[in-house]
Design an enzyme around this catalytic site. Sequence first.
Site, short mmCIF file in Angstrom:
data_model
loop_
_atom_site.label_atom_id
_atom_site.label_comp_id
_atom_site.label_asym_id
_atom_site.label_seq_id
_atom_site.Cartn_x
_atom_site.Cartn_y
_atom_site.Cartn_z
N SER A 1 15.22 35.44 30.26
CA SER A 1 16.00 34.32 30.49
C SER A 1 14.95 32.79 30.62
CB SER A 1 16.71 34.32 31.63
OG SER A 1 15.97 34.57 32.76
N HIS B 1 21.30 36.87 27.51
CA HIS B 1 20.93 35.79 26.70
C HIS B 1 20.87 35.97 25.27
CE1 HIS B 1 19.94 32.95 30.10
NE2 HIS B 1 19.80 34.17 30.52
N LYS C 1 27.69 32.26 29.04
CA LYS C 1 26.82 31.83 28.38
C LYS C 1 27.42 31.54 27.03
CE LYS C 1 23.16 33.64 30.96
NZ LYS C 1 23.78 33.98 32.14
#
Length: 418
Positions: free
Chosen positions: A192, A220, A251
Amino acid sequence: MTQQAAVDVFAKVRGHERAEILAAAREADVIPYFRPMTSPAAPVVEMEGAERVMLGSNNYLGLTADERVMQGARDALEAYGTGLTGSRLLNGTTPLHLDLEREIAEWMGTEDAIVFTTGHQANVGTLGTILAPGDTVIADSGDHASILDGCLLSRAKLRPFRHNRLDKLERALERAAGDGGGVLVVVDGVFSMEGDVAPLPEVADLCQAYGARLMVDEAHGAGVLGARGAGASELLGVEDRVDLRMGTFSKSLASCGGFVAGSAEVIEYLRISSRAFLFTASSVPAAVGAALAALRVLRSEDGPPLLAQLGENARYLRDGLHERGFKVVEDGSGIPTPIVPVLVEDDWKCALLWKALYDEGVFVNTALHPAVPPGGALLRTSVMATHDATTLDRALDAFSRVKAAFEAEHGPLPGPAS
């Protein structure tokens, strides 16, 4: 006669080791955190009364503003109200949850999936349940904090290894073989802070050689990498060798929540045993509806162009920062991720540089010690698929102006690696 505790439990909040520097940063107005945003998450946002290019968001596909995703949230709100006021076990499961879990499993290519209210709970609730005292968990030192929290909660023996160092991983596996319990290796697919990709084929090889299970946090990576956007495990061809894959909705999937995908027997065990799942309120319906709609966009014919544009924007920003003399952290894999970190090294300089960029109309994130090792302070920039070249150029021009002014006053910043 009453007795008082020898130490006030609140004493630690006064005069702690970072109090002095925090006070100085507040006085200088260079604290980069808790800045209110007064517009939707988008490539350009309004913060504290001014427009700023948003280079600090995890909204990688830009789907928070997609009408289909917003309609999914509206439909869920109209159908189920603002909240479910109970856990999934009791009154908190709707058809939306079941559809989302089924479609996540299809997307990940696994037998089943379970949806948690937050991504943090997904890691804590899985690791704290699957692991037990007597087991060993081996974790990359760059893993997300929620992984560490889950490892500590489990009371399993924790053997960390240096970030992406396969020799250190193998040494940890050798030692774990003598610990006597089960062994689980946990790594981020995309890390991250640095945005680098784990060497998953080699990690999977080592797990197989030592009889360890493997869990990959794709927070991610999901909605970023791979032809299906299923993450680093898909991109690197190891989906069939990863036992558990975790991901988030906060995200690329434009909502809030988390999931774990894997074998049916493990997921069912989590459903009836994970305290973080059983004893927390179910996600609000709008969040589930938005995540499901975003997943359907990603899995539609519109998904591949979004993924391609995200990769192109990541390369554009990375190359632009490099050309302007910044030291961009790179892992050597050649895999573009939307996280583009700029190394500053010094915490105070990093905060000052952040403020200068903010004043020039660009918002980025800062990573200071202890979030990064001492001397590893960086500006964490990130792009969305919905950024256009004009907006990215506007941000890059601001970086150029800030760099020139900053170096004139404070000395040179770290330059590009040769």
